[in-house]
Design a protein around this motif. Structure first.
Motif, mmCIF file in Angstrom:
data_model
loop_
_atom_site.group_PDB
_atom_site.id
_atom_site.type_symbol
_atom_site.label_atom_id
_atom_site.label_comp_id
_atom_site.label_asym_id
_atom_site.label_seq_id
_atom_site.Cartn_x
_atom_site.Cartn_y
_atom_site.Cartn_z
ATOM 1 N N LEU A 227 80.577 -12.026 42.535
ATOM 2 C CA LEU A 227 80.876 -11.863 41.159
ATOM 3 C C LEU A 227 81.978 -12.903 40.805
ATOM 4 C CD1 LEU A 227 80.691 -8.103 40.444
ATOM 5 C CD2 LEU A 227 78.810 -10.029 40.144
ATOM 6 N N ALA A 228 82.842 -12.852 41.560
ATOM 7 C CA ALA A 228 84.033 -13.868 41.409
ATOM 8 C C ALA A 228 83.651 -15.454 41.369
ATOM 9 C CB ALA A 228 85.098 -13.773 42.368
ATOM 10 N N ALA A 229 82.681 -15.563 42.148
ATOM 11 C CA ALA A 229 81.966 -16.948 42.151
ATOM 12 C C ALA A 229 81.001 -17.157 40.927
ATOM 13 C CB ALA A 229 81.078 -16.882 43.562
ATOM 14 N N GLY A 230 80.947 -16.327 40.102
ATOM 15 C CA GLY A 230 80.018 -16.359 38.967
ATOM 16 C C GLY A 230 78.427 -16.314 39.429
ATOM 17 N N VAL A 231 78.236 -15.650 40.536
ATOM 18 C CA VAL A 231 76.954 -15.308 40.905
ATOM 19 C C VAL A 231 76.362 -13.817 40.877
ATOM 20 C CG1 VAL A 231 75.123 -15.894 42.690
ATOM 21 C CG2 VAL A 231 76.904 -17.439 42.302
ATOM 22 N N PRO A 232 75.894 -13.289 39.969
ATOM 23 C CA PRO A 232 75.350 -11.916 39.968
ATOM 24 C C PRO A 232 74.458 -11.615 41.079
ATOM 25 C CG PRO A 232 74.291 -12.991 38.234
ATOM 26 C CD PRO A 232 75.300 -14.092 39.030
ATOM 27 N N VAL A 233 74.370 -10.303 41.408
ATOM 28 C CA VAL A 233 73.830 -9.740 42.436
ATOM 29 C C VAL A 233 72.350 -9.287 41.889
ATOM 30 C CG1 VAL A 233 73.536 -8.452 44.639
ATOM 31 C CG2 VAL A 233 75.667 -9.578 44.275
ATOM 32 N N VAL A 234 71.205 -9.613 42.417
ATOM 33 C CA VAL A 234 69.989 -9.346 42.062
ATOM 34 C C VAL A 234 69.262 -8.669 43.198
ATOM 35 C CG1 VAL A 234 67.938 -9.724 40.587
ATOM 36 C CG2 VAL A 234 69.942 -10.890 40.018
ATOM 37 N N TYR A 235 69.284 -7.276 43.356
ATOM 38 C CA TYR A 235 68.795 -6.608 44.429
ATOM 39 C C TYR A 235 67.288 -6.864 44.515
ATOM 40 C CZ TYR A 235 67.868 -3.334 48.170
ATOM 41 O OH TYR A 235 67.705 -2.404 49.463
ATOM 42 N N LEU A 236 66.851 -7.669 45.707
ATOM 43 C CA LEU A 236 65.451 -7.815 46.234
ATOM 44 C C LEU A 236 64.792 -8.813 45.078
ATOM 45 C CD1 LEU A 236 64.155 -4.359 47.371
ATOM 46 C CD2 LEU A 236 65.012 -6.256 48.748
ATOM 47 N N GLY A 237 65.500 -9.467 44.404
ATOM 48 C CA GLY A 237 65.213 -10.430 43.241
ATOM 49 C C GLY A 237 64.724 -9.622 41.927
ATOM 50 N N VAL A 238 64.865 -8.471 42.116
ATOM 51 C CA VAL A 238 64.206 -7.852 40.734
ATOM 52 C C VAL A 238 65.373 -6.688 39.989
ATOM 53 C CG1 VAL A 238 61.792 -7.897 41.333
ATOM 54 C CG2 VAL A 238 63.284 -5.894 42.066
ATOM 55 N N LEU A 239 66.334 -6.327 40.902
ATOM 56 C CA LEU A 239 67.108 -5.336 40.307
ATOM 57 C C LEU A 239 68.615 -5.758 39.906
ATOM 58 C CD1 LEU A 239 67.626 -2.303 39.273
ATOM 59 C CD2 LEU A 239 67.967 -1.605 41.763
ATOM 60 N N PRO A 240 68.915 -6.278 38.691
ATOM 61 C CA PRO A 240 70.378 -6.746 38.643
ATOM 62 C C PRO A 240 71.391 -5.819 38.712
ATOM 63 C CG PRO A 240 68.936 -7.135 36.765
ATOM 64 C CD PRO A 240 68.283 -6.370 37.721
ATOM 65 N N LEU A 241 72.464 -5.783 39.763
ATOM 66 C CA LEU A 241 73.331 -5.043 39.866
ATOM 67 C C LEU A 241 74.361 -5.313 38.759
ATOM 68 C CD1 LEU A 241 74.057 -4.780 43.485
ATOM 69 C CD2 LEU A 241 72.405 -3.512 42.241
ATOM 70 N N PRO A 242 75.094 -4.366 38.422
ATOM 71 C CA PRO A 242 76.115 -4.168 37.223
ATOM 72 C C PRO A 242 77.101 -5.547 37.510
ATOM 73 C CG PRO A 242 76.040 -2.170 37.937
ATOM 74 C CD PRO A 242 75.123 -2.782 38.950
ATOM 75 N N VAL A 243 77.328 -6.130 36.598
ATOM 76 C CA VAL A 243 78.608 -7.257 36.723
ATOM 77 C C VAL A 243 79.714 -6.423 36.276
ATOM 78 C CG1 VAL A 243 79.305 -9.573 35.720
ATOM 79 C CG2 VAL A 243 76.790 -9.159 36.143
ATOM 80 N N LEU A 244 80.729 -6.310 37.128
ATOM 81 C CA LEU A 244 81.708 -5.505 37.053
ATOM 82 C C LEU A 244 82.994 -6.369 36.908
ATOM 83 C CD1 LEU A 244 81.420 -2.761 39.822
ATOM 84 C CD2 LEU A 244 80.742 -2.706 37.321
ATOM 85 N N MET A 245 82.806 -7.871 36.870
ATOM 86 C CA MET A 245 83.938 -8.625 36.753
ATOM 87 C C MET A 245 83.469 -9.945 36.091
ATOM 88 S SD MET A 245 85.526 -9.384 40.395
ATOM 89 C CE MET A 245 86.288 -10.820 40.063
ATOM 90 N N ALA A 246 84.061 -10.643 35.536
ATOM 91 C CA ALA A 246 83.955 -12.143 35.003
ATOM 92 C C ALA A 246 84.167 -12.794 36.084
ATOM 93 C CB ALA A 246 84.639 -12.510 33.866
ATOM 94 N N PRO A 247 83.594 -14.290 36.298
ATOM 95 C CA PRO A 247 83.657 -15.232 37.160
ATOM 96 C C PRO A 247 85.332 -15.475 37.291
ATOM 97 C CG PRO A 247 81.907 -15.673 36.134
ATOM 98 C CD PRO A 247 82.554 -14.687 35.380
ATOM 99 N N ASN A 248 85.813 -15.481 38.432
ATOM 100 C CA ASN A 248 87.416 -15.663 38.579
ATOM 101 C C ASN A 248 87.737 -16.501 39.810
ATOM 102 O OD1 ASN A 248 90.097 -15.239 39.328
ATOM 103 N ND2 ASN A 248 89.889 -13.060 38.418
#
Length: 174
Positions: A107-128
């Motif tokens: 998240l700090a790198a500005g890359v959200p995690v999308v589990y198995l390419g289909v389920l976006p996980l919550p973005v809990l912080m802005a890129p830092n």
């Protein structure tokens, strides 16, 4: 002989296999120069493994809190029992801390995690960009600590199996 429950055994070995896979994939992906499709694919797989480990670690902790572990043999010295207990606590902490540190690093790198390419996980912080290197180092060193703890865990299991011959290792074998 008192043994772990079948769900505890399954979670133990499945999480171990996933952690070993994520660790190996992590070492492989960071050695790929540049930003290639293969490297991006490996980063995704690494994150998916981490999320899966975290989810299974939650299940394992819940199981462990409701099902006691087998008692150590009476002949096992108290210092070894304390050391084993401490190592297990450390391994549990790392099963949570490593995926969480990797998630926040991503998240700090500005890359959200999308589990198995289909389920976006919550973005809990802005890129830092300021926090990114700290989280990268944290993730790396937690993994190095895990490597040492894992080696100690395996060596202790082998000692109990081949030197002490006290069947402790068989308690976790299916």
């Amino acid at each position: 002989m008192d043994r772990y429950t079948k769900p505890a055994m399954l979670l133990h070995w499945l999480i171990a296999l996933l952690i070993i896979s994520a660790f190996g994939l992590g070492l492989t992906m960071v050695d790929i120069p540049g930003l290639t499709p293969t490297k991006l694919k490996y980063f995704s797989w690494h994150k998916w493994l981490g999320v899966t480990v975290l989810a299974l670690a939650c299940a394992r902790l819940l199981w462990r809190l409701t099902h006691r572990a087998p008692a150590y043999p009476a002949h096992m010295p108290q210092w070894q029992q304390s050391a084993a207990h401490g190592l297990h606590l450390g391994l549990y902490a790392l099963m949570f801390a490593i995926p969480v540190s990797g998630y926040f690093y991503s998240l700090a790198a500005g890359v959200p995690v999308v589990y198995l390419g289909v389920l976006p996980l919550p973005v809990l912080m802005a890129p830092n960009p300021e926090l990114k290197p700290l989280l990268k180092e944290t993730h790396y060193w937690l993994n190095m600590i895990l490597l040492g703890a894992f080696a100690l865990h395996v060596l202790a299991a082998l000692k109990h199996q081949f030197i002490d011959r006290d069947n402790i290792f068989k308690r976790i074998l299916p």
